[in-house]
Write a protein that holds these residues in place. Structure first.
Motif, PDB file in Angstrom:
ATOM      1  N   LEU A 196     -17.453 -73.252  33.494  1.00 19.35           N
ATOM      2  CA  LEU A 196     -16.133 -73.601  34.027  1.00 19.35           C
ATOM      3  C   LEU A 196     -15.351 -72.583  34.882  1.00 19.35           C
ATOM      4  CD1 LEU A 196     -14.888 -75.232  30.584  1.00 19.35           C
ATOM      5  CD2 LEU A 196     -15.742 -76.470  32.883  1.00 19.35           C
ATOM      6  N   LYS A 197     -15.885 -71.320  34.425  1.00 17.26           N
ATOM      7  CA  LYS A 197     -15.328 -70.185  35.210  1.00 17.26           C
ATOM      8  C   LYS A 197     -15.771 -70.017  36.577  1.00 17.26           C
ATOM      9  CE  LYS A 197     -16.455 -65.371  35.606  1.00 17.26           C
ATOM     10  NZ  LYS A 197     -16.970 -64.172  35.159  1.00 17.26           N
ATOM     11  N   ASN A 198     -17.126 -70.140  36.982  1.00 22.86           N
ATOM     12  CA  ASN A 198     -17.461 -70.450  38.162  1.00 22.86           C
ATOM     13  C   ASN A 198     -16.900 -71.493  39.035  1.00 22.86           C
ATOM     14  OD1 ASN A 198     -19.111 -68.085  38.373  1.00 22.86           O
ATOM     15  ND2 ASN A 198     -20.808 -69.140  39.250  1.00 22.86           N
ATOM     16  N   GLN A 199     -16.953 -72.539  38.362  1.00 25.78           N
ATOM     17  CA  GLN A 199     -16.242 -73.731  39.036  1.00 25.78           C
ATOM     18  C   GLN A 199     -14.786 -73.441  39.613  1.00 25.78           C
ATOM     19  OE1 GLN A 199     -17.874 -76.567  40.248  1.00 25.78           O
ATOM     20  NE2 GLN A 199     -15.867 -76.731  41.468  1.00 25.78           N
ATOM     21  N   THR A 200     -14.140 -72.767  38.665  1.00 26.59           N
ATOM     22  CA  THR A 200     -12.564 -72.436  38.934  1.00 26.59           C
ATOM     23  C   THR A 200     -12.687 -71.656  40.060  1.00 26.59           C
ATOM     24  OG1 THR A 200     -12.001 -72.993  36.545  1.00 26.59           O
ATOM     25  CG2 THR A 200     -10.372 -71.544  38.129  1.00 26.59           C
ATOM     26  N   LEU A 201     -13.263 -70.460  40.225  1.00 29.41           N
ATOM     27  CA  LEU A 201     -13.506 -69.399  41.260  1.00 29.41           C
ATOM     28  C   LEU A 201     -13.640 -70.254  42.571  1.00 29.41           C
ATOM     29  CD1 LEU A 201     -15.321 -66.717  39.359  1.00 29.41           C
ATOM     30  CD2 LEU A 201     -12.733 -66.810  40.126  1.00 29.41           C
ATOM     31  N   LYS A 202     -14.482 -71.247  42.448  1.00 30.26           N
ATOM     32  CA  LYS A 202     -15.152 -71.948  43.899  1.00 30.26           C
ATOM     33  C   LYS A 202     -13.819 -72.637  44.199  1.00 30.26           C
ATOM     34  CE  LYS A 202     -19.606 -72.355  44.042  1.00 30.26           C
ATOM     35  NZ  LYS A 202     -21.021 -73.348  43.871  1.00 30.26           N
ATOM     36  N   ALA A 228     -11.441 -72.925  47.677  1.00 26.72           N
ATOM     37  CA  ALA A 228     -11.395 -74.078  48.471  1.00 26.72           C
ATOM     38  C   ALA A 228      -9.874 -74.641  48.561  1.00 26.72           C
ATOM     39  CB  ALA A 228     -12.225 -75.223  47.639  1.00 26.72           C
ATOM     40  N   LYS A 229      -9.105 -73.861  47.877  1.00 22.45           N
ATOM     41  CA  LYS A 229      -7.936 -74.122  47.955  1.00 22.45           C
ATOM     42  C   LYS A 229      -6.991 -73.095  48.752  1.00 22.45           C
ATOM     43  CE  LYS A 229      -7.681 -76.997  43.871  1.00 22.45           C
ATOM     44  NZ  LYS A 229      -7.291 -77.226  42.619  1.00 22.45           N
ATOM     45  N   GLY A 230      -7.586 -72.067  49.375  1.00 21.08           N
ATOM     46  CA  GLY A 230      -7.142 -71.076  50.131  1.00 21.08           C
ATOM     47  C   GLY A 230      -6.589 -70.189  49.661  1.00 21.08           C
ATOM     48  N   GLN A 231      -7.277 -69.432  48.623  1.00 20.45           N
ATOM     49  CA  GLN A 231      -6.846 -68.168  48.075  1.00 20.45           C
ATOM     50  C   GLN A 231      -7.411 -67.144  48.594  1.00 20.45           C
ATOM     51  OE1 GLN A 231      -4.040 -69.376  46.268  1.00 20.45           O
ATOM     52  NE2 GLN A 231      -4.490 -67.402  45.300  1.00 20.45           N
ATOM     53  N   ILE A 263     -11.808 -60.491  45.057  1.00 23.58           N
ATOM     54  CA  ILE A 263     -11.800 -60.398  43.362  1.00 23.58           C
ATOM     55  C   ILE A 263     -12.726 -61.616  43.175  1.00 23.58           C
ATOM     56  CG2 ILE A 263     -10.180 -61.040  41.564  1.00 23.58           C
ATOM     57  CD1 ILE A 263      -8.204 -59.779  42.919  1.00 23.58           C
ATOM     58  N   ILE A 264     -12.741 -62.986  43.742  1.00 24.86           N
ATOM     59  CA  ILE A 264     -13.471 -64.081  43.532  1.00 24.86           C
ATOM     60  C   ILE A 264     -14.962 -63.549  43.687  1.00 24.86           C
ATOM     61  CG2 ILE A 264     -14.267 -66.249  44.163  1.00 24.86           C
ATOM     62  CD1 ILE A 264     -11.029 -66.566  44.676  1.00 24.86           C
ATOM     63  N   LEU A 265     -15.223 -62.970  44.861  1.00 23.54           N
ATOM     64  CA  LEU A 265     -16.645 -62.560  45.229  1.00 23.54           C
ATOM     65  C   LEU A 265     -17.031 -61.594  44.034  1.00 23.54           C
ATOM     66  CD1 LEU A 265     -16.307 -61.909  48.944  1.00 23.54           C
ATOM     67  CD2 LEU A 265     -18.081 -63.842  47.688  1.00 23.54           C
ATOM     68  N   ARG A 266     -16.402 -60.725  43.467  1.00 22.80           N
ATOM     69  CA  ARG A 266     -16.664 -59.742  42.564  1.00 22.80           C
ATOM     70  C   ARG A 266     -16.903 -60.468  41.341  1.00 22.80           C
ATOM     71  NH1 ARG A 266     -12.322 -55.153  41.640  1.00 22.80           N
ATOM     72  NH2 ARG A 266     -13.802 -54.774  39.967  1.00 22.80           N
ATOM     73  N   ASP A 276     -25.994 -68.841  46.481  1.00 23.70           N
ATOM     74  CA  ASP A 276     -25.117 -69.791  46.489  1.00 23.70           C
ATOM     75  C   ASP A 276     -24.400 -69.811  48.109  1.00 23.70           C
ATOM     76  OD1 ASP A 276     -22.113 -70.818  46.868  1.00 23.70           O
ATOM     77  OD2 ASP A 276     -22.581 -71.700  44.996  1.00 23.70           O
ATOM     78  N   ALA A 277     -24.647 -70.685  48.928  1.00 22.28           N
ATOM     79  CA  ALA A 277     -24.496 -70.551  50.097  1.00 22.28           C
ATOM     80  C   ALA A 277     -22.851 -70.207  50.525  1.00 22.28           C
ATOM     81  CB  ALA A 277     -24.686 -71.710  51.138  1.00 22.28           C
ATOM     82  N   THR A 278     -22.066 -70.824  49.627  1.00 23.23           N
ATOM     83  CA  THR A 278     -20.366 -70.541  50.137  1.00 23.23           C
ATOM     84  C   THR A 278     -20.120 -69.149  49.786  1.00 23.23           C
ATOM     85  OG1 THR A 278     -20.190 -72.942  49.417  1.00 23.23           O
ATOM     86  CG2 THR A 278     -18.391 -71.361  49.185  1.00 23.23           C
ATOM     87  N   LEU A 279     -20.572 -68.768  48.683  1.00 23.03           N
ATOM     88  CA  LEU A 279     -20.378 -67.353  48.346  1.00 23.03           C
ATOM     89  C   LEU A 279     -21.085 -66.407  49.323  1.00 23.03           C
ATOM     90  CD1 LEU A 279     -20.886 -67.785  44.414  1.00 23.03           C
ATOM     91  CD2 LEU A 279     -18.410 -67.265  45.528  1.00 23.03           C
TER      92      LEU A 279
END
Length: 1001
Positions: free
Chosen positions: A655-661, A665-668, A674-677, A687-690
């Motif tokens: 759930l944490k990983n999904q929240t970060l993604k 997607a919502k433009g943070q 921070i999300i990458l870390r 994961d291609a997106t990351l």
């Protein structure tokens, strides 16, 4: 004059002068004494400053009557019970003499009333109690704590000879471990309280069966949420064991006041200025290791605290109870709550504590603040300014209300070392002209028992409590009268006994309406002990005006499904009261999925505007929490402290990983780093997106540490120039080394070798210096090409040889040395490296080949008498110490910090730590041999072990290294320190110690 005769003469002197104490020497007079005189019994009192003119310190007992006292208790006859540690850590101190018959439990007694012990009785002696760390006298039963066991000795006929010995608890950590089982204490609620440090690992009954929590889980460091040091309580017979708190480092003792509140000290990793005093809230996590990963406090994390002492206890993490007081450097030991009347009023009802590290006894006045407390520090005794061998190991209250202090008396403290086996003292602290007089207690009548149950001495309190409890209803009238006392603490003592009557719940209901919030606190605690299970009672008190009471109601429902009670408690929470917030979290631990939605529904759609609601979501652990944290991050447009991102680390990983993604997607955009870390990333299944974001973002990252973290994590190969620039910068050697390791892992050694061959000699040397810190076989082989090349410039060859340091590099260097393939002109450098290596096997081989260059016959007395050159010592420290220790802002955080080492160790202890490093390894810094399934071995310090990873520190590296447990065959603790015996002359050692001794707060 020999020491025993000197001691006996001093006993005689005290006998004739007790009416008129000899004035303490002035600072000038004391400074004029020789070291031998300062250490003598004759001048014991001269070495300790009493910081209150109204109080007086007297010497009750000393060597040769007793030595090395680790813990102390005082029985109802005023006799002092001592556990000795002559045989302390004998397996690590083979040079020290030992007693084959084992260590002793002594009873020290003043039979002639002169204030000095004149009788010593050996209650028990045996190797099974070597270096016991706890003793408690409860009637005819004596509890002795000595890991891995707790023994109960029973003296049936009172002849001071045990008639039986049984194992009450077992399986607590390693043998003779200072971070294992500690002393028991009797509390006014009729329970015994005790604790163990972070080597305890788990608690078992005497038959070896595990202690279980209310959910049927074994209480050990492998069972979530339990870990590290823990606090327990049980009935006097050892039954009904409860775990009350966890995640301490070395919580040496626990003290309980008349309201049932627990107070405790805790010890940091050596040298990190982070010792603390805690109010122990039931079921609290106290933050020594990461709750989820069990990672060491040094592990970099989101919203990491801005000071070491806060980082050390993870104080920014949801789920961690705050500290009460920060004590900085120290080695905390005994603790008590003084509820006597003999000392002046300001000492009464306060926590008093011994800290052996800085040689002090302190008091900690506290005041309530919301659901928690604030505290201050008042020194009482100070040995540091004069005699820093004063090592108070315990503080205990005598029947007359005076305080006794046991003194281990040693040049060092903690670790495995002992510098002096012949000394040990016990002091008495009391108002001036207060003689030590104890009369035999009368337990025959209810009237006398009522007096005795108010005594500050726990042995008397215990016997009076048990006698009154046995009398039952017969004592009701007298206890009810005591309950009306103007002294609220004595009122509380009466209350606890009344609560044990058949109609005890009636008294609990009455206490719950008392005007004193502390009596109401006791009422809630008693309701738990009595198992009242009265929802209306708790619901009423959930609306109490006092946050202190509401805190107790919260922890009382931890294992109960009480939605209405929790909702009512949550409604009165005010943002900023972290104690209360944590109490709410403790209460909701197993019911977040029902409690939190109900709370938010009542808060309404605009809950994100409420600081209280946001705090509760931050603390929560529901399946809904990640989504709620996402809402708050978006609503607040990325708060600067990033605490909501850190809160995600305590949620379900998927759930944490999904929240970060979702946030990506919502433009943070501001939070992309921070999300990458924080996001989980598998280089085998990227994961291609990351990965694409990391590639796009890496060049824009301003912070070098963030940049390196992202490059390493995502294995980015398009940032070569910036990684190189970090390697070659000079302001942060630790980061430069990390960058060098990343560069060689990503790009290999081709470009590095080319740069080492640069025609500009200064550039070639710079490359060797910067990349030589990479410690692996490949780099060692590359360096060998240069120092073994007779045509290379001398400076290049010298630099290449000097960088042959580290486990892998030194192993390669030995391969050449063993075959006599080291050029003669570079042999002295190679010999110095090999003779000073942290690898004990290589050091032994080098010694056999070249002969010892170490001076093992130091003239210690001569060195102690000498005055060193501090500037030269600083240079020596820069050569040897900062490679693995922090001194101020310099050095590497590998071994214990040295920034304030002069406050902890005397010159004697410093010398011994340098020339005999294996005798004084700090706990948590022991050498671990890790063998991998592929045959590789490393020697390291293990910081922590998670479900999947082993987190270690390697020699000379401040950063942690992570290995997969699946790749590891075994982990074995070695008795030999990673620190080598450096080849220092006596003069160099004096200079170094003179410098280190001056490193103080």
């Amino acid at each position: 004059m020999n020491k025993p005769l000197l001691a006996l003469l001093f006993v005689s002197a005290l006998t004739f002068s007790c009416e008129k104490p000899i004035p303490q020497l002035s600072d000038e007079e004391y400074a004029a004494l020789t070291d031998e005189q300062k250490r003598s019994v004759e001048h014991a009192l001269d070495g300790i400053k009493v910081l209150d003119d109204r109080l007086e310190l007297t010497l009750f007992a000393s060597e040769p009557m007793m030595t090395n006292p680790t813990n102390m208790d005082i029985d109802d006859r005023g006799r002092i019970w001592i556990t000795e540690a002559y045989n302390y850590r004998t397996q690590l101190n083979p040079k020290n003499p030992t007693k084959a018959e084992g260590d002793r439990i002594l009873i020290l007694e003043d039979t002639d009333g002169d204030g000095k012990a004149d009788k010593s009785t050996v209650f028990y002696q045996g190797t099974d109690i070597n270096a016991a760390l706890g003793i408690a006298v409860f009637g005819n039963k004596i509890f002795v704590s000595v890991s891995p066991n707790v023994f109960v000795f029973t003296d049936e006929n009172g002849d001071d000879v045990p008639d039986s010995k049984e194992v009450l608890f077992t399986g607590v950590g390693g043998v003779q471990h200072d971070h294992g089982m500690h002393a028991f204490t009797f509390a006014p609620d009729g329970k015994l309280y005790f604790n163990y440090g972070n080597e305890g690992k788990g608690l078992h009954k005497g038959d070896g069966s595990p202690i279980l929590d209310p959910m049927g889980r074994p209480v050990n460091s492998e069972t979530a949420p339990y870990q590290e040091g823990m606090v327990f309580r049980c009935d006097p017979d050892g039954s009904n064991v409860e775990i009350l708190g966890w995640n301490f480092r070395n919580n040496y003792e626990v003290a309980v006041d008349s309201y049932g509140r627990m107070w405790q000290s805790d010890n940091d990793d050596d040298g990190n200025r982070s010792t603390r005093i805690n109010f122990v809230m039931d079921y609290g996590n106290y933050g020594f290791k990461d709750e989820m990963t069990k990672s060491d406090w040094r592990t970099r994390r989101i919203n990491m605290e801005d000071s070491v002492w806060q980082q050390h206890w993870h104080l920014n993490d949801p789920g961690v109870v705050p500290n009460l007081i920060q004590n900085y450097a120290g080695s905390p030991t005994g603790i008590l709550v003084y509820e006597g009347k003999l000392l002046p009023a300001e000492y009464q009802n306060q926590v008093i504590h011994a800290d052996a590290g800085p040689n002090v006894i302190r008091m900690y006045p506290v005041e309530t603040s919301g659901a928690g407390f604030t505290g201050s520090v008042t020194p009482i005794l100070d040995g540091n300014t004069r005699d820093n061998w004063f090592r108070p190991s315990d503080v205990t209250v005598a029947p007359d209300g005076s305080i006794f202090i046991s003194d281990w008396y040693d040049p060092g403290v903690g670790g495995h070392a002992v510098g002096d086996q012949d000394k040990g003292r016990v002091y008495r602290l009391a108002p001036k002209k207060s003689k030590y007089q104890v009369s035999a207690p009368d337990y025959s009548s209810i009237e006398s028992l009522i007096e005795l149950v108010q005594n500050p001495n726990r042995a008397i309190h215990f016997k009076a409590f048990m006698a009154l409890r046995e009398k039952g209803a017969e004592a009701t009238e007298a206890l009810e009268k005591l309950y009306e006392s103007e002294d609220p603490r004595m009122k509380a003592r009466a209350f606890w006994l009344l609560s044990k009557l058949p109609n005890g719940n009636d008294y609990i209901q009455k206490a719950a309406t008392d005007s004193d919030e502390n009596i109401r606190v006791a009422a809630v605690r008693a309701s738990r002990i009595n198992g009242m299970k009265d929802t209306n009672f708790l619901l009423t008190l959930a609306g109490d005006a006092s946050a202190q009471v509401r805190r107790e109601v919260a922890v009382a429902i931890r294992y109960e499904d009480q939605p209405a009670v929790w909702q009512k408690l949550a409604e009165s929470y005010q943002s900023g009261d972290r104690w209360y917030l944590e109490a709410l979290g403790i209460a909701a631990e197993y019911r977040w999925d029902s409690y939190l939605p109900a709370y938010l529904e009542k808060a309404g759609a605009n809950w994100t505007a409420s600081p209280e609601a946001k705090d509760l979501v931050w603390r929560s652990r529901s399946t809904q929490t990640p989504e709620l944290l996402e809402q708050m991050i978006l609503a607040e447009n990325s708060p600067a402290d990033h605490r909501y991102y850190r809160a995600l680390d305590f949620q379900n990983a998927d759930l944490k990983n999904q929240t970060l993604k979702n946030l990506l997607a919502k433009g943070q955009n501001e939070d992309q780093v921070i999300i990458l870390r924080q996001a989980a990333f598998d280089t085998q299944k990227p994961d291609a997106t990351l990965l694409n974001l990391a590639k796009a973002k890496s060049g824009e990252i301003a912070d070098d540490q963030d940049f390196l973290d992202i490059v390493r994590k995502y294995q980015l190969k398009d940032q070569k120039d910036r990684v190189l620039s970090i390697v070659y910068q000079d302001k942060d050697g630790r980061m430069a080394g990390a960058a060098a390791n990343i560069f060689t892992n990503l790009y290999g050694l081709g470009e590095v070798e080319k740069a080492m061959k640069d025609q500009d000699e200064s550039k070639a040397v710079a490359t060797i210096r910067k990349f030589g810190v990479v410690d692996n076989k490949e780099m060692a082989t590359l360096l060998s090409k240069f120092w073994n090349n007779p045509n290379a410039p001398a400076e290049v060859r010298t630099a290449a040889m000097e960088e042959m340091k580290g486990y892998q590099s030194e192993a390669t260097l030995w391969e050449y040395a063993e075959k006599d393939q080291i050029p003669a002109e570079l042999l002295p450098i190679a010999q110095k490296i090999l003779m000073s290596t942290w690898n004990s096997n290589l050091r032994q081989l080098a010694t056999e080949k070249y002969g010892s260059s170490l001076n093992t016959n130091y003239d210690i007395p001569k060195m102690l008498a000498a005055t060193g050159d501090i500037e030269k010592g600083k240079t020596i420290a820069a050569t040897y110490c900062v490679a693995c220790h922090k001194i101020g802002t310099e050095g590497i955080d590998f071994g214990p910090g040295l920034s304030e080492i002069g406050d902890k160790l005397s010159k004697e202890a410093l010398i011994n730590s340098i020339i005999n490093p294996s005798e004084g390894m700090g706990f948590g810094y022991e050498t671990q041999l890790v063998k991998f399934k592929d045959g590789k071995e490393i020697r390291c310090i293990v910081n922590s072990k998670t479900e999947n990873d082993l987190i270690v520190k390697l020699v000379g590296m401040g950063e942690q290294t992570i290995y997969k447990l699946a790749d590891i065959e075994s982990i074995t603790q070695l008795d030999e320190s990673l620190m080598p015996m450096f080849p220092l002359t006596e003069e160099e050692l004096v200079d170094l110690v003179s410098y280190l001794a001056g490193l103080r707060k």
